[in-house]
Write a protein that holds these residues in place. Structure first.
Motif, PDB file in Angstrom:
ATOM      1  N   SER A  19      10.668  28.389  -0.884  1.00 42.40           N
ATOM      2  CA  SER A  19       9.539  28.561  -1.807  1.00 42.40           C
ATOM      3  C   SER A  19       9.873  28.044  -3.206  1.00 42.40           C
ATOM      4  CB  SER A  19       9.122  30.027  -1.868  1.00 42.40           C
ATOM      5  OG  SER A  19      10.198  30.823  -2.318  1.00 42.40           O
ATOM      6  N   ASN A  20      11.128  27.732  -3.477  1.00 37.63           N
ATOM      7  CA  ASN A  20      11.521  27.163  -4.775  1.00 37.63           C
ATOM      8  C   ASN A  20      11.402  25.646  -4.811  1.00 37.63           C
ATOM      9  OD1 ASN A  20      12.233  29.684  -5.843  1.00 37.63           O
ATOM     10  ND2 ASN A  20      14.228  29.582  -4.860  1.00 37.63           N
ATOM     11  N   ILE A  21      11.018  25.045  -3.682  1.00 37.34           N
ATOM     12  CA  ILE A  21      10.991  23.585  -3.586  1.00 37.34           C
ATOM     13  C   ILE A  21       9.594  23.101  -3.226  1.00 37.34           C
ATOM     14  CG2 ILE A  21      11.858  21.611  -2.267  1.00 37.34           C
ATOM     15  CD1 ILE A  21      14.472  23.151  -1.919  1.00 37.34           C
ATOM     16  N   GLN A  22       9.129  22.095  -3.975  1.00 37.00           N
ATOM     17  CA  GLN A  22       7.905  21.375  -3.657  1.00 37.00           C
ATOM     18  C   GLN A  22       8.310  19.928  -3.419  1.00 37.00           C
ATOM     19  OE1 GLN A  22       4.485  22.295  -6.259  1.00 37.00           O
ATOM     20  NE2 GLN A  22       5.903  23.628  -7.359  1.00 37.00           N
ATOM     21  N   ILE A  23       7.638  19.258  -2.482  1.00 35.76           N
ATOM     22  CA  ILE A  23       8.010  17.893  -2.126  1.00 35.76           C
ATOM     23  C   ILE A  23       6.799  16.988  -2.255  1.00 35.76           C
ATOM     24  CG2 ILE A  23       8.934  16.395  -0.317  1.00 35.76           C
ATOM     25  CD1 ILE A  23      10.145  18.952   0.940  1.00 35.76           C
ATOM     26  N   VAL A  42       0.868  -1.172   0.000  1.00 31.82           N
ATOM     27  CA  VAL A  42       0.000   0.000   0.000  1.00 31.82           C
ATOM     28  C   VAL A  42       0.909   1.226   0.000  1.00 31.82           C
ATOM     29  CG1 VAL A  42      -0.236   0.025   2.524  1.00 31.82           C
ATOM     30  CG2 VAL A  42      -1.931   1.189   1.120  1.00 31.82           C
ATOM     31  N   SER A  43       0.548   2.222  -0.812  1.00 29.97           N
ATOM     32  CA  SER A  43       1.315   3.463  -0.887  1.00 29.97           C
ATOM     33  C   SER A  43       0.412   4.641  -0.575  1.00 29.97           C
ATOM     34  CB  SER A  43       1.910   3.663  -2.291  1.00 29.97           C
ATOM     35  OG  SER A  43       2.836   2.651  -2.585  1.00 29.97           O
ATOM     36  N   THR A  44       0.956   5.602   0.141  1.00 37.72           N
ATOM     37  CA  THR A  44       0.251   6.854   0.405  1.00 37.72           C
ATOM     38  C   THR A  44       0.995   7.971  -0.318  1.00 37.72           C
ATOM     39  OG1 THR A  44       1.507   7.306   2.427  1.00 37.72           O
ATOM     40  CG2 THR A  44      -0.531   6.028   2.663  1.00 37.72           C
ATOM     41  N   ARG A  45       0.331   9.124  -0.495  1.00 41.72           N
ATOM     42  CA  ARG A  45       0.973  10.261  -1.159  1.00 41.72           C
ATOM     43  C   ARG A  45       0.564  11.547  -0.462  1.00 41.72           C
ATOM     44  NH1 ARG A  45      -0.882  10.605  -6.921  1.00 41.72           N
ATOM     45  NH2 ARG A  45      -2.817   9.999  -5.962  1.00 41.72           N
ATOM     46  N   MET A  46       1.557  12.385  -0.168  1.00 42.20           N
ATOM     47  CA  MET A  46       1.305  13.693   0.423  1.00 42.20           C
ATOM     48  C   MET A  46       2.200  14.722  -0.252  1.00 42.20           C
ATOM     49  SD  MET A  46       1.594  15.126   4.294  1.00 42.20           S
ATOM     50  CE  MET A  46       3.280  15.621   4.042  1.00 42.20           C
ATOM     51  N   PHE A  47       1.659  15.907  -0.483  1.00 40.94           N
ATOM     52  CA  PHE A  47       2.358  16.974  -1.207  1.00 40.94           C
ATOM     53  C   PHE A  47       2.627  18.139  -0.270  1.00 40.94           C
ATOM     54  CE2 PHE A  47       2.043  20.752  -4.055  1.00 40.94           C
ATOM     55  CZ  PHE A  47       3.156  20.481  -4.839  1.00 40.94           C
TER      56      PHE A  47
END
Length: 136
Positions: free
Chosen positions: A123-127, A80-85
């Motif tokens: 602010s230049n990085i999204q994860i 099972v995989s989860t995803r969060m931004f």
């Protein structure tokens, strides 16, 4: 690619899974969100929280719900995989080094705790965080 220094499914998660699997009316809610922190201490099975939570990083909340379509299940491989931004406006000026999945209870129960090489958040990085659990 981020190097994972440590990862573990906590005892609390194992207990919650058994409770939800075998009780007609489970005592605990499902895992529905994630949280991030700044501790680089390797996880252990007895962990009950992040080492150091980043407080209020998601519009005043310590938690953020999973992305649409998450979790995903691979029953063939028992995964099972989860995803969060984490967006460009969230958790800036922190070095993010850890992640946990949490359930929706009033006092959340953590699932896996993942510790990784620090990401100096600006602010230049999204994860995009996508842990995968595999039952063996």
């Amino acid at each position: 690619m981020i190097k994972i220094a440590g990862e573990i499914a906590t005892n609390a998660m194992k207990n919650l899974l058994l409770n939800r699997a075998f009780k007609t009316s489970p005592d605990n809610g499902a895992y529905v969100s994630g949280a991030i922190g700044t501790s680089a201490v390797n996880p252990v099975a007895g962990d009950t929280a992040l080492g150091t939570v980043i407080s209020g990083w998601n519009s005043g909340s310590d938690y953020k719900g999973y992305e649409s379509g998450s979790p995903t299940f691979d029953t063939t491989n028992r995964r099972v995989s989860t995803r969060m931004f984490v967006s460009s406006t969230q958790a800036n000026s922190n070095t993010i080094t850890e992640y946990v999945d949490v359930n929706g209870d009033g006092t959340p129960t953590i699932g896996g705790r993942f510790v990784f090489t620090g990401i100096a958040k600006t602010s230049n990085i999204q994860i995009f965080i996508k842990p995968t659990y595999r039952m063996i």
